[in-house]
Design a protein around this motif. Structure first.
Motif, mmCIF file in Angstrom:
data_model
loop_
_atom_site.group_PDB
_atom_site.id
_atom_site.type_symbol
_atom_site.label_atom_id
_atom_site.label_comp_id
_atom_site.label_asym_id
_atom_site.label_seq_id
_atom_site.Cartn_x
_atom_site.Cartn_y
_atom_site.Cartn_z
ATOM 1 N N ASP A 164 88.661 15.126 38.331
ATOM 2 C CA ASP A 164 87.403 15.900 37.943
ATOM 3 C C ASP A 164 86.791 16.732 39.393
ATOM 4 O O ASP A 164 86.964 16.191 40.328
ATOM 5 N N PRO A 165 86.815 17.885 38.964
ATOM 6 C CA PRO A 165 86.547 18.935 37.699
ATOM 7 C C PRO A 165 87.886 19.495 37.199
ATOM 8 O O PRO A 165 87.748 20.505 36.339
ATOM 9 N N SER B 22 87.642 22.574 34.474
ATOM 10 C CA SER B 22 86.755 22.219 33.521
ATOM 11 C C SER B 22 85.269 23.171 33.807
ATOM 12 O O SER B 22 85.164 23.217 34.853
ATOM 13 N N PRO C 235 81.040 22.711 33.292
ATOM 14 C CA PRO C 235 80.077 21.637 32.978
ATOM 15 C C PRO C 235 79.440 22.391 31.490
ATOM 16 O O PRO C 235 79.810 23.163 31.238
ATOM 17 N N LYS C 236 78.844 21.191 30.914
ATOM 18 C CA LYS C 236 78.231 21.343 29.466
ATOM 19 C C LYS C 236 77.464 22.683 29.340
ATOM 20 O O LYS C 236 77.645 23.506 28.304
ATOM 21 N N GLU D 65 77.775 25.392 30.981
ATOM 22 C CA GLU D 65 78.513 26.624 31.015
ATOM 23 C C GLU D 65 79.626 26.954 30.339
ATOM 24 O O GLU D 65 80.318 28.055 30.282
ATOM 25 N N LYS D 66 79.849 25.788 29.258
ATOM 26 C CA LYS D 66 81.091 26.036 28.290
ATOM 27 C C LYS D 66 80.821 27.187 27.245
ATOM 28 O O LYS D 66 81.822 27.537 26.916
ATOM 29 N N THR E 133 82.150 26.337 38.641
ATOM 30 C CA THR E 133 82.198 24.855 39.112
ATOM 31 C C THR E 133 82.376 25.032 40.588
ATOM 32 O O THR E 133 83.516 25.545 41.127
ATOM 33 N N ILE F 12 82.105 16.892 37.941
ATOM 34 C CA ILE F 12 81.281 17.225 36.753
ATOM 35 C C ILE F 12 80.745 15.835 36.155
ATOM 36 O O ILE F 12 79.454 15.808 35.678
ATOM 37 N N ARG F 13 81.396 14.897 36.092
ATOM 38 C CA ARG F 13 81.120 13.671 35.878
ATOM 39 C C ARG F 13 80.414 13.709 34.364
ATOM 40 O O ARG F 13 79.204 13.099 34.081
ATOM 41 N N GLU F 14 80.951 14.119 33.439
ATOM 42 C CA GLU F 14 80.464 14.358 31.989
ATOM 43 C C GLU F 14 81.581 13.851 30.951
ATOM 44 O O GLU F 14 82.914 13.997 31.462
ATOM 45 N N ASN G 40 83.207 18.614 25.341
ATOM 46 C CA ASN G 40 82.606 17.347 25.815
ATOM 47 C C ASN G 40 82.726 16.068 24.603
ATOM 48 O O ASN G 40 82.663 15.149 24.909
#
Length: 334
Positions: A56-57, A147, A149-150, A152-153, A197, A279-281, A292
């Motif tokens: 991660d990420p 990846s 983060p939510k 920025e998806k 990221t 990111i820890r999602e 996600n």
């Protein structure tokens, strides 16, 4: 890769790491299995066997080649979709062409990088140029998936063409190692890649017997993938060789060392170094989509089938902001 080393040109030197710095220990070493991608070009799956929390990420890493193609053999990928992450294609030797449904595209060769943010959705194709298919030749590169983060998806897709001449070139204090900074920064020297990221991406070449110690952000993870050659990682001097991934533990410095004896086909230790802020999602990943939740994956497939991820050829003057189903896909609710 064009012939260049830290002792053939005058380069900024990476300062000696503070002796009070905490060296990152080696947590694991995994060996990449071999496989095939796209229309059949050989790859090593660099992240196979590594723990997702250590990566991660980062999501996925393929080493493409190294292979010497005969005439008619070079292969690429057909048109395909992506959503929710970034693809980074770094060519060490050879030539690759990129085209996408957002109007991005170009040709990269020795030391160049294509950085594509899929974001809300994009279609793209990567392939060798026709003249290389006819002639054959050497091909070696990597593709990394980062990846998003939510928040920025749903960012608008974008494309960055990063030339080898744009990267920051640094050397170790004794000039035994050359470091190419593609993204992020080392000792105040930044690479050209712009990332959503926070991350660092380096390519280090170590002469036989040379050591490299780098300062490393404590809030980043730390990974080293051996592209070619043999050496050791960490102060423990854990032995590593071509096709192996090293995951480091916490700390603020990492260490690599090249073996004094190298194979003739790999005269130096070549390492791809990666670090990023986790990111820890939750991660829901299937095929070309990294989201996600499973519901978002299903939505991505439905949008692709409905033609919402782009058109071929690219539709120019497309909006930089996509709105679907009452959701503002730049990351905020309407």
């Amino acid at each position: 890769m064009p012939a260049i080393s830290a002792d053939t040109v005058a380069l900024p030197r990476i300062p000696t790491v503070d002796p009070t710095a905490a060296d990152r220990p080696v947590v694991s070493v995994t060996t990449a299995p071999s496989g095939f991608e796209g229309e059949g070009f050989p790859v090593r799956r660099a992240f196979a066997g590594a723990l997702l929390e250590d990566l991660d990420p980062f999501i996925h890493l393929d080493q493409m080649g190294e292979v010497e193609y005969a005439p008619g053999e070079p292969k690429g990928t057909p048109w395909h979709p992506h959503r929710g992450f970034e693809t980074v294609t770094y060519i060490i030797d050879g030539i690759f062409e990129h085209q996408d449904s957002n109007g991005g595209g170009g040709t990269i060769t020795n030391g160049d990088t294509q950085w594509m943010t899929a974001g809300a959705g994009i279609l793209h194709i990567e392939r060798p140029p026709e003249h290389l298919v006819v002639s054959g030749g050497l091909f070696h590169g990597i593709q990394l998936w980062v990846s998003l983060p939510k928040a920025e998806k749903w960012a608008p897709p974008r494309y960055q063409d990063l030339r080898a001449t744009e990267v920051s070139l640094l050397s170790s204090p004794d000039a035994g190692a050359l470091v190419r900074v593609i993204a992020g920064e080392v000792a105040g020297h930044a690479g050209p890649g712009q990332t959503y990221t926070p991350m660092t991406m380096l390519h280090a070449s170590l002469a036989p017997g040379a050591a490299l110690e780098l300062p490393w952000r404590e809030d980043f993870n730390a990974l080293a993938y051996v592209l070619a050659g043999a050496g050791s990682a960490g102060v423990e001097r854990v032995l590593v060789s071509t096709g192996q991934l090293v995951s480091f533990g916490p700390g603020d410095a990492i260490r690599l060392e090249a073996s004094k004896g190298q194979e003739s086909r790999s005269p130096e230790l070549e390492v791809l170094l990666l670090g990023g802020r986790p990111i820890r999602e939750p991660v829901a990943w299937y095929g070309p989509f990294v989201m996600n939740t499973k519901a978002e994956l299903l939505e991505a497939f439905e949008d692709y089938q409905a033609g919402k991820l782009g058109t071929i050829p690219a539709a120019h003057h497309t909006p930089d902001h996509i709105v679907e189903s009452g959701i503002d896909q730049s990351g905020t609710d309407e």
